[in-house]
Design a protein around this motif. Sequence first.
Motif, mmCIF file in Angstrom:
data_model
loop_
_atom_site.group_PDB
_atom_site.id
_atom_site.type_symbol
_atom_site.label_atom_id
_atom_site.label_comp_id
_atom_site.label_asym_id
_atom_site.label_seq_id
_atom_site.Cartn_x
_atom_site.Cartn_y
_atom_site.Cartn_z
ATOM 1 N N VAL A 220 0.831 -1.204 0.000
ATOM 2 C CA VAL A 220 0.000 0.000 0.000
ATOM 3 C C VAL A 220 0.867 1.255 0.000
ATOM 4 O O VAL A 220 1.885 1.326 0.685
ATOM 5 N N CYS A 221 0.456 2.251 -0.787
ATOM 6 C CA CYS A 221 1.137 3.542 -0.855
ATOM 7 C C CYS A 221 0.199 4.631 -0.337
ATOM 8 O O CYS A 221 -0.927 4.765 -0.820
ATOM 9 N N TYR A 222 0.656 5.405 0.647
ATOM 10 C CA TYR A 222 -0.139 6.511 1.181
ATOM 11 C C TYR A 222 0.654 7.803 1.021
ATOM 12 O O TYR A 222 1.884 7.779 0.867
ATOM 13 N N ALA A 223 -0.021 8.929 1.052
ATOM 14 C CA ALA A 223 0.630 10.220 0.779
ATOM 15 C C ALA A 223 1.655 10.568 1.847
ATOM 16 O O ALA A 223 1.475 10.276 3.029
ATOM 17 N N GLN A 224 2.734 11.210 1.408
ATOM 18 C CA GLN A 224 3.789 11.632 2.328
ATOM 19 C C GLN A 224 3.208 12.468 3.468
ATOM 20 O O GLN A 224 2.343 13.316 3.267
ATOM 21 N N ASN A 225 3.696 12.201 4.678
ATOM 22 C CA ASN A 225 3.273 12.940 5.881
ATOM 23 C C ASN A 225 1.772 12.840 6.142
ATOM 24 O O ASN A 225 1.173 13.735 6.721
ATOM 25 N N PHE A 226 1.187 11.722 5.694
ATOM 26 C CA PHE A 226 -0.261 11.516 5.864
ATOM 27 C C PHE A 226 -1.055 12.693 5.295
ATOM 28 O O PHE A 226 -2.059 13.125 5.860
ATOM 29 N N ASP A 227 -0.590 13.197 4.160
ATOM 30 C CA ASP A 227 -1.249 14.352 3.548
ATOM 31 C C ASP A 227 -2.506 13.911 2.785
ATOM 32 O O ASP A 227 -2.807 12.732 2.684
ATOM 33 N N TYR A 228 -3.197 14.898 2.230
ATOM 34 C CA TYR A 228 -4.471 14.654 1.550
ATOM 35 C C TYR A 228 -4.241 14.452 0.049
ATOM 36 O O TYR A 228 -3.296 14.980 -0.528
ATOM 37 N N THR A 229 -5.130 13.682 -0.564
ATOM 38 C CA THR A 229 -4.957 13.322 -1.971
ATOM 39 C C THR A 229 -6.276 13.420 -2.733
ATOM 40 O O THR A 229 -7.240 12.734 -2.381
ATOM 41 N N PRO A 230 -6.355 14.254 -3.766
ATOM 42 C CA PRO A 230 -7.585 14.342 -4.567
ATOM 43 C C PRO A 230 -7.933 13.010 -5.233
ATOM 44 O O PRO A 230 -7.041 12.240 -5.617
ATOM 45 N N THR A 231 -9.213 12.758 -5.384
ATOM 46 C CA THR A 231 -9.686 11.538 -6.048
ATOM 47 C C THR A 231 -9.055 11.339 -7.428
ATOM 48 O O THR A 231 -8.584 10.241 -7.738
ATOM 49 N N PRO A 232 -9.027 12.359 -8.316
ATOM 50 C CA PRO A 232 -8.459 12.127 -9.652
ATOM 51 C C PRO A 232 -6.976 11.782 -9.623
ATOM 52 O O PRO A 232 -6.474 11.117 -10.534
ATOM 53 N N VAL A 233 -6.270 12.209 -8.588
ATOM 54 C CA VAL A 233 -4.844 11.917 -8.482
ATOM 55 C C VAL A 233 -4.631 10.430 -8.212
ATOM 56 O O VAL A 233 -3.679 9.821 -8.724
ATOM 57 N N ILE A 234 -5.520 9.822 -7.433
ATOM 58 C CA ILE A 234 -5.457 8.377 -7.193
ATOM 59 C C ILE A 234 -5.704 7.630 -8.507
ATOM 60 O O ILE A 234 -4.993 6.681 -8.860
ATOM 61 N N SER A 235 -6.711 8.067 -9.273
ATOM 62 C CA SER A 235 -7.001 7.447 -10.568
ATOM 63 C C SER A 235 -5.802 7.573 -11.507
ATOM 64 O O SER A 235 -5.404 6.612 -12.171
ATOM 65 N N HIS A 236 -5.208 8.758 -11.535
ATOM 66 C CA HIS A 236 -4.043 9.029 -12.385
ATOM 67 C C HIS A 236 -2.877 8.110 -12.003
ATOM 68 O O HIS A 236 -2.184 7.568 -12.868
ATOM 69 N N ALA A 237 -2.667 7.912 -10.701
ATOM 70 C CA ALA A 237 -1.575 7.059 -10.224
ATOM 71 C C ALA A 237 -1.794 5.603 -10.631
ATOM 72 O O ALA A 237 -0.861 4.912 -11.063
ATOM 73 N N ILE A 238 -3.045 5.130 -10.506
ATOM 74 C CA ILE A 238 -3.367 3.743 -10.870
ATOM 75 C C ILE A 238 -3.112 3.508 -12.354
ATOM 76 O O ILE A 238 -2.514 2.504 -12.758
ATOM 77 N N PHE B 190 2.437 11.658 -4.462
ATOM 78 C CA PHE B 190 1.369 11.678 -5.467
ATOM 79 C C PHE B 190 1.399 12.965 -6.288
ATOM 80 O O PHE B 190 1.042 12.970 -7.462
ATOM 81 N N MET B 191 1.822 14.072 -5.640
ATOM 82 C CA MET B 191 1.628 15.394 -6.247
ATOM 83 C C MET B 191 2.547 15.665 -7.439
ATOM 84 O O MET B 191 2.082 16.133 -8.484
ATOM 85 N N ASP C 167 3.313 17.527 -12.841
ATOM 86 C CA ASP C 167 4.219 17.552 -13.998
ATOM 87 C C ASP C 167 3.525 17.085 -15.277
ATOM 88 O O ASP C 167 3.887 17.508 -16.381
ATOM 89 N N ASP C 168 2.542 16.221 -15.135
ATOM 90 C CA ASP C 168 1.871 15.626 -16.293
ATOM 91 C C ASP C 168 0.764 16.510 -16.862
ATOM 92 O O ASP C 168 0.267 16.262 -17.963
ATOM 93 N N TYR D 127 -2.179 21.473 -4.028
ATOM 94 C CA TYR D 127 -1.933 21.223 -5.451
ATOM 95 C C TYR D 127 -1.934 22.503 -6.274
ATOM 96 O O TYR D 127 -1.110 22.665 -7.187
ATOM 97 N N TYR D 128 -2.857 23.431 -5.961
ATOM 98 C CA TYR D 128 -2.897 24.660 -6.753
ATOM 99 C C TYR D 128 -1.621 25.489 -6.577
ATOM 100 O O TYR D 128 -1.149 26.128 -7.520
ATOM 101 N N ASP D 129 -1.055 25.453 -5.376
ATOM 102 C CA ASP D 129 0.198 26.173 -5.161
ATOM 103 C C ASP D 129 1.315 25.545 -5.985
ATOM 104 O O ASP D 129 2.120 26.249 -6.612
#
Length: 534
Positions: free
Chosen positions: A107-125, A200-201, A206-207, A236-238
Amino acid sequence: MNKNAGKVAPKEILQNIAQLISDYYLKFPNTSDTTQKVSFGTSGHRGSSLKASFNEAHISAITQAVVDYRKENNITGKLYLGMDTHALSTPAHTTALQVLGANEVNVCYAQNFDYTPTPVISHAILNDKGSDGIVITPSHNPPCDGGFKYNGLDGGPADTEVTNWIQNRANEYLENNMEGVLYEELEEVLKLDCVQEHDFMTPYVDDLENVIDMKAISDSKIKIGADAMGGSGLKYYDAIRKKYNLNMDIFNDNVDFTFSFMHCDKDGKIRMDCSSPYAMAGLIAMKDDYDIAFGNDTDFDRHGIVTKSNGLLNPNHYLSVAIDYLSRTRDFENLNIGKTLVSSSMIDRVALDNNKEVLETPVGFKWFVKPLVDGEVFFGGEESAGASFLRFDKKVWSTDKDGIILNLLSAEILATTKEDAGIYYENLVKKHGNPIYARIDAPATFEQKTKLKNLTPEDIKADTIAGEKIEQILTTASNGAKIGGLKITSKNGWFALRPSGTEDVYKIYAESFISQEHLETIQKETQSIVDGLF
């Protein structure tokens, strides 16, 4: 309409976060109560710890069920785990990690237990063949809610067959007092080689230049307002601003589990719905300060576009704009368009004008997953402000809704056409006519929702609607799938009924090609039909 609609949330309605978290751990569901069992609706299982419908037991059972499903289907790749900023998402994320680790899932979780948008998970998969994912989110629902969604090997929301399997297995665990659910303390889980932090970010940001003309936006220097609405993409916006040198101000990019900065929705509740003019009142008030502005719901799978010309765009209007623009600016020849059957018929007119066919589906983005992967459609969109589209090279970008790319597309449209999306839609109206569309939500019990979900054409006794002969009574979409409700069409209008899969309401969608008065007549007669059914 509540007296607080469109106003900043008063202190007295803010959620007691301590109570919410306490109930998550202390309450155990009563499996004889249907409302407290695991139930996967349109977008996963949703509930609240206060109602014993989203608690540690639920998340443990569902996660173990996902593990069982993976074993049964020989899924051995990584599982990408993400969460949004709802208060219940953090403990649920921890619970899921404890169960996954105990089962030795990679299992992979975001660095520092940070938050992850739904589309970013889809993009990673999609960029790691053989992987799948879990997103802990109830989308735009109120702060007291929690949600759990499973995304399969194709990166999209799992289909009904899969979610039914997971749901039933999870309920078996609950009924058998969690026997068979593996669980390990977090401190021990984090020591395991199979449990890893993941960036994840960076790959997602970059893509972006492969799906959006980021250079055009940057070169134009248009002034952008981005409202993170305290959601999972708040960092992410920053990152996007810095990477692509955008002239962009960012608001509400800090976590507030009460969402006290939000304006109340029409019913007086706090709901992070970026398609609601009431919830978005704060950003709308600043529309003249920016060339284009936009917001997202809590898991960033929905978009909300605010223009100088028209304020907050109706989601159907923006879907029509996006489809027309992409048809004319991308090499998507021989690719078609996916829309839900409760989306505006303006989309059909735009599609016809661009020599595109329309794939009409039931509500739920899962219906667009295979068509996007197979290259059958270049765009899949829902009337509830959720959509995704293909990259410049026609390859799939995400198979879940992506509010980030839809928002950035509005900036690209302005940068390249010199017209904001509101003016763009006005030009579509001049060309195709002006359909008037509205959705009404009304309270419904579980029994009433079940009745609406299983309607047949024979249940409808009326033969006219708003003075016009009923031409079609549909319970299946053009792709052959059941609607989970019903749609009726006449010469100059239509309406659809369906129960919500996530809230205790049913929905009436209606559209008129004649007038506001005609639309209201359709709505009134539809309500009478429903009253008769109940």
